[in-house]
Design a protein around this motif. Structure first.
Motif, mmCIF file in Angstrom:
data_model
loop_
_atom_site.group_PDB
_atom_site.id
_atom_site.type_symbol
_atom_site.label_atom_id
_atom_site.label_comp_id
_atom_site.label_asym_id
_atom_site.label_seq_id
_atom_site.Cartn_x
_atom_site.Cartn_y
_atom_site.Cartn_z
ATOM 1 N N LEU A 67 0.848 -1.046 0.039
ATOM 2 C CA LEU A 67 -0.038 0.063 0.074
ATOM 3 C C LEU A 67 0.885 1.411 0.029
ATOM 4 C CD1 LEU A 67 -2.825 -1.152 2.611
ATOM 5 C CD2 LEU A 67 -2.883 -1.048 0.118
ATOM 6 N N MET A 68 0.281 2.226 -0.619
ATOM 7 C CA MET A 68 1.093 3.501 -0.878
ATOM 8 C C MET A 68 0.784 4.273 0.372
ATOM 9 S SD MET A 68 1.328 6.279 -4.049
ATOM 10 C CE MET A 68 1.533 5.149 -5.086
ATOM 11 N N ASP A 69 1.639 4.937 1.061
ATOM 12 C CA ASP A 69 1.403 5.738 2.273
ATOM 13 C C ASP A 69 1.270 7.121 1.653
ATOM 14 O OD1 ASP A 69 1.193 6.887 4.619
ATOM 15 O OD2 ASP A 69 3.550 7.001 5.413
ATOM 16 N N LEU A 70 -0.089 7.863 1.902
ATOM 17 C CA LEU A 70 -0.277 9.052 1.631
ATOM 18 C C LEU A 70 0.477 10.146 2.200
ATOM 19 C CD1 LEU A 70 -4.415 8.846 1.873
ATOM 20 C CD2 LEU A 70 -3.100 8.920 -0.240
ATOM 21 N N ASN A 71 1.168 9.818 3.567
ATOM 22 C CA ASN A 71 1.649 10.652 4.215
ATOM 23 C C ASN A 71 3.240 10.762 3.831
ATOM 24 O OD1 ASN A 71 -0.470 11.730 5.847
ATOM 25 N ND2 ASN A 71 -0.176 9.783 7.188
ATOM 26 N N LYS A 89 -7.028 7.536 5.428
ATOM 27 C CA LYS A 89 -7.162 7.715 4.017
ATOM 28 C C LYS A 89 -8.746 8.186 3.643
ATOM 29 C CE LYS A 89 -8.348 2.928 3.138
ATOM 30 N NZ LYS A 89 -7.764 1.562 2.507
ATOM 31 N N ASP A 90 -9.421 8.124 4.669
ATOM 32 C CA ASP A 90 -10.982 8.734 4.603
ATOM 33 C C ASP A 90 -10.964 10.266 4.564
ATOM 34 O OD1 ASP A 90 -10.566 8.225 7.204
ATOM 35 O OD2 ASP A 90 -12.676 8.431 7.746
ATOM 36 N N GLU A 91 -9.753 10.836 5.103
ATOM 37 C CA GLU A 91 -9.706 12.215 5.021
ATOM 38 C C GLU A 91 -9.635 12.749 3.739
ATOM 39 O OE1 GLU A 91 -6.843 13.808 8.121
ATOM 40 O OE2 GLU A 91 -7.781 12.579 9.507
ATOM 41 N N LEU A 92 -9.189 12.164 2.820
ATOM 42 C CA LEU A 92 -9.275 12.532 1.545
ATOM 43 C C LEU A 92 -10.580 12.991 1.106
ATOM 44 C CD1 LEU A 92 -7.054 9.990 -0.258
ATOM 45 C CD2 LEU A 92 -6.390 12.331 0.289
ATOM 46 N N LEU A 93 -11.632 12.544 1.578
ATOM 47 C CA LEU A 93 -12.949 12.861 1.347
ATOM 48 C C LEU A 93 -13.344 13.863 2.253
ATOM 49 C CD1 LEU A 93 -14.716 9.329 0.496
ATOM 50 C CD2 LEU A 93 -14.291 10.940 -0.969
ATOM 51 N N SER A 94 -13.346 13.695 3.517
ATOM 52 C CA SER A 94 -13.658 14.630 4.571
ATOM 53 C C SER A 94 -13.012 16.002 4.308
ATOM 54 C CB SER A 94 -13.683 14.149 5.841
ATOM 55 O OG SER A 94 -12.337 14.198 6.246
ATOM 56 N N LYS A 95 -11.870 16.015 3.977
ATOM 57 C CA LYS A 95 -11.194 17.182 3.461
ATOM 58 C C LYS A 95 -11.369 17.870 2.049
ATOM 59 C CE LYS A 95 -7.275 16.960 6.811
ATOM 60 N NZ LYS A 95 -5.738 16.691 6.819
ATOM 61 N N ASP A 124 -8.290 0.971 -2.120
ATOM 62 C CA ASP A 124 -7.723 -0.338 -1.627
ATOM 63 C C ASP A 124 -6.158 -0.319 -2.128
ATOM 64 O OD1 ASP A 124 -9.977 -1.316 -0.907
ATOM 65 O OD2 ASP A 124 -10.619 -2.084 -2.831
ATOM 66 N N LEU A 125 -5.548 0.717 -2.423
ATOM 67 C CA LEU A 125 -4.171 0.910 -3.083
ATOM 68 C C LEU A 125 -3.415 1.976 -2.077
ATOM 69 C CD1 LEU A 125 -4.992 1.652 -6.764
ATOM 70 C CD2 LEU A 125 -4.422 -0.451 -5.391
ATOM 71 N N VAL A 126 -3.963 2.456 -0.814
ATOM 72 C CA VAL A 126 -3.390 3.695 -0.203
ATOM 73 C C VAL A 126 -3.673 3.237 1.260
ATOM 74 C CG1 VAL A 126 -3.504 5.308 -2.147
ATOM 75 C CG2 VAL A 126 -5.339 5.071 -0.198
ATOM 76 N N ILE A 127 -2.654 3.837 2.016
ATOM 77 C CA ILE A 127 -2.879 3.774 3.412
ATOM 78 C C ILE A 127 -2.494 5.335 4.020
ATOM 79 C CG2 ILE A 127 -0.605 2.754 3.895
ATOM 80 C CD1 ILE A 127 -2.119 1.113 6.089
ATOM 81 N N ALA A 128 -2.646 5.536 5.303
ATOM 82 C CA ALA A 128 -2.368 6.912 6.032
ATOM 83 C C ALA A 128 -1.370 6.442 7.194
ATOM 84 C CB ALA A 128 -3.416 7.698 6.230
ATOM 85 N N LYS A 129 -0.378 5.958 6.969
ATOM 86 C CA LYS A 129 0.564 5.448 8.054
ATOM 87 C C LYS A 129 0.658 6.658 9.170
ATOM 88 C CE LYS A 129 2.907 2.037 5.644
ATOM 89 N NZ LYS A 129 4.226 1.424 5.264
ATOM 90 N N GLN A 130 0.693 6.358 10.426
ATOM 91 C CA GLN A 130 0.898 7.521 11.530
ATOM 92 C C GLN A 130 2.532 7.553 11.935
ATOM 93 O OE1 GLN A 130 -1.540 9.428 12.033
ATOM 94 N NE2 GLN A 130 -2.339 8.250 10.349
ATOM 95 N N LYS A 131 3.172 8.722 11.967
ATOM 96 C CA LYS A 131 4.485 8.495 12.614
ATOM 97 C C LYS A 131 4.553 8.299 14.027
ATOM 98 C CE LYS A 131 6.411 12.071 9.378
ATOM 99 N NZ LYS A 131 7.236 13.341 9.308
ATOM 100 N N THR A 132 5.555 7.502 14.245
ATOM 101 C CA THR A 132 5.375 6.959 15.664
ATOM 102 C C THR A 132 6.396 7.977 16.374
ATOM 103 O OG1 THR A 132 7.292 5.482 15.236
ATOM 104 C CG2 THR A 132 5.027 4.509 15.356
ATOM 105 N N TYR A 178 -2.566 12.955 7.274
ATOM 106 C CA TYR A 178 -3.717 12.373 7.370
ATOM 107 C C TYR A 178 -3.825 11.384 8.766
ATOM 108 C CZ TYR A 178 -4.174 14.109 2.781
ATOM 109 O OH TYR A 178 -4.191 15.287 1.724
ATOM 110 N N LYS A 179 -4.859 11.319 9.368
ATOM 111 C CA LYS A 179 -5.037 10.103 10.196
ATOM 112 C C LYS A 179 -5.471 9.210 9.798
ATOM 113 C CE LYS A 179 -5.709 13.808 13.668
ATOM 114 N NZ LYS A 179 -6.535 14.309 14.827
#
Length: 116
Positions: free
Chosen positions: A51-55, A85-91, A104-112, A82-83
């Motif tokens: 999956l491609m990370d949006l962040n 991937k659905d934020e692409l819609l809400s924003k 189904d191709l992307v994910i929004a990973k969080q920085k640790t 992005y917290k």
């Protein structure tokens, strides 16, 4: 003599039909086995897709997604982080039909953070 030829012809026809039926069954088995093998291999291939990370994805990587060009990839980058991937819609970064094509191709990973 005529009856003898008829019997030989009938016997030959029956043997031919029996053999044809056996070959048809073998072909059907091979076809179904081939279909199930290709279905399982395509399922495993799709499971291996990373999956491609949006962040963190680059503009070039984002542009490679379906219906995402330079303008949309710039908008995605500008809307980071992005917290989910659905934020692409809400924003309102991308329309719903485009989101449905890439969700189904992307994910929004969080920085640790290095908290201990």
């Amino acid at each position: 003599m005529k009856k003898q030829w008829q019997s030989i012809l009938l016997a030959t026809t029956l043997v031919f039909l029996t053999q044809s039926g056996a070959y048809a069954k073998d072909d059907a088995k091979k076809a179904s086995a081939s279909a199930s093998t290709s279905a399982s291999s395509s399922a495993s291939a799709s499971a291996k897709v990373e999956l491609m990370d949006l962040n963190s994805a680059s503009k070039k990587e984002l542009s490679s997604l379906p219906k995402i060009g330079d303008v949309r990839s710039d908008a995605i980058i500008k809307g980071r982080p992005y917290k989910g991937k659905d934020e692409l819609l809400s924003k309102k970064i991308i329309p719903e039909d485009v989101y449905n094509g890439i969700k189904d191709l992307v994910i929004a990973k969080q920085k640790t953070t290095g908290k201990k």
